[in-house]
Design a protein around this motif. Structure first.
Motif, PDB file in Angstrom:
ATOM      1  N   ARG A  38      -4.307  -2.875  -0.667  1.00 12.15           N
ATOM      2  CA  ARG A  38      -4.413  -4.337  -0.582  1.00 12.15           C
ATOM      3  C   ARG A  38      -3.441  -5.008  -1.555  1.00 12.15           C
ATOM      4  N   TYR A  71      -4.475  -2.847   8.252  1.00  8.83           N
ATOM      5  CA  TYR A  71      -3.831  -1.569   7.953  1.00  8.83           C
ATOM      6  C   TYR A  71      -4.415  -0.522   8.877  1.00  8.83           C
ATOM      7  N   ILE A  90      -6.092  -9.807   4.465  1.00  7.23           N
ATOM      8  CA  ILE A  90      -5.658  -8.417   4.441  1.00  7.23           C
ATOM      9  C   ILE A  90      -6.888  -7.534   4.562  1.00  7.23           C
ATOM     10  N   SER A  91      -6.867  -6.629   5.539  1.00  8.89           N
ATOM     11  CA  SER A  91      -8.011  -5.768   5.773  1.00  8.89           C
ATOM     12  C   SER A  91      -7.586  -4.298   5.726  1.00  8.89           C
ATOM     13  N   TYR A 101       3.957  -9.198   0.852  1.00  8.16           N
ATOM     14  CA  TYR A 101       3.929 -10.499   1.538  1.00  8.16           C
ATOM     15  C   TYR A 101       4.387 -11.608   0.595  1.00  8.16           C
ATOM     16  N   ARG A 153      -5.085 -18.034   1.046  1.00  5.07           N
ATOM     17  CA  ARG A 153      -5.925 -16.937   1.515  1.00  5.07           C
ATOM     18  C   ARG A 153      -6.873 -17.473   2.584  1.00  5.07           C
ATOM     19  N   PHE A 157       0.855  -1.463  10.256  1.00  5.39           N
ATOM     20  CA  PHE A 157       0.072  -2.692  10.315  1.00  5.39           C
ATOM     21  C   PHE A 157      -0.134  -3.156  11.751  1.00  5.39           C
ATOM     22  N   PHE A 202      -3.495  -9.207   8.362  1.00  5.89           N
ATOM     23  CA  PHE A 202      -2.783  -7.941   8.264  1.00  5.89           C
ATOM     24  C   PHE A 202      -3.829  -6.840   8.264  1.00  5.89           C
ATOM     25  N   THR A 250       0.158  -4.566  -0.224  1.00  5.36           N
ATOM     26  CA  THR A 250       0.403  -5.436   0.926  1.00  5.36           C
ATOM     27  C   THR A 250       0.550  -6.883   0.474  1.00  5.36           C
ATOM     28  N   ARG A 251      -0.318  -7.330  -0.394  1.00 11.50           N
ATOM     29  CA  ARG A 251      -0.261  -8.702  -0.897  1.00 11.50           C
ATOM     30  C   ARG A 251       1.046  -8.968  -1.631  1.00 11.50           C
TER      31      ARG A 251
END
Length: 137
Positions: free
Chosen positions: A69, A99, A52-53, A76, A11, A33, A97, A72-73
């Motif tokens: 989040r 969004y 990730i935002s 990935y 991270r 994205f 990343f 997305t995590r």
């Protein structure tokens, strides 16, 4: 053997690294994205670090932001091996990343787009890698 974990050192947490990523990183968009990425020379234990935002401006409720989040995590985490396989050992890739959609997408859509993102990012990395090799010759 594939590694499906996403450890803490994968991270992106350093404010310095995040600032460098957004000031001098390259980016592209695959809806929903926007990806910002940058190589760094740090000798971290991980090959790639992610951020990730999910903007509060688009999703007022924290529940929705956390859901996106997590999705997305997870997308990935399950597909990162396609990216990490071709990375050089002495560099770290920092990825953000972002969004950009106003809609709450299903996991299947997010995973499909994540696969597209990682393939495109892999191509971008290979292009920059060949450019640096030709510059040295």
């Amino acid at each position: 053997m594939r590694n499906f974990s996403l450890k803490k050192n994968e991270r992106l947490r350093s404010k310095n690294d995040i600032d460098k990523l957004f000031t001098s990183g390259e980016s592209f968009v695959i809806y929903p994205f926007r990806i910002v990425y940058k190589f760094s020379d740090s000798n971290s234990s991980s090959k790639a670090s992610i951020l990730i935002s999910i903007p509060k401006k688009r999703f007022k409720r924290a529940v929705k932001r956390n859901l996106l989040r997590r999705r997305t995590r997870e997308a990935y985490r399950l597909n990162k091996d396609t990216l990490l396989h071709n990375l050089p050992n002495n560099h770290t890739l920092n990825i953000a990343f972002l969004y950009i959609s106003n809609e709450l997408h299903d996991y299947s859509v997010i995973e499909k787009k994540m696969k597209e993102l990682l393939v495109r990012l892999n191509k971008e990395i290979n292009l920059t890698d060949t450019d640096t090799k030709t510059d040295k010759i």
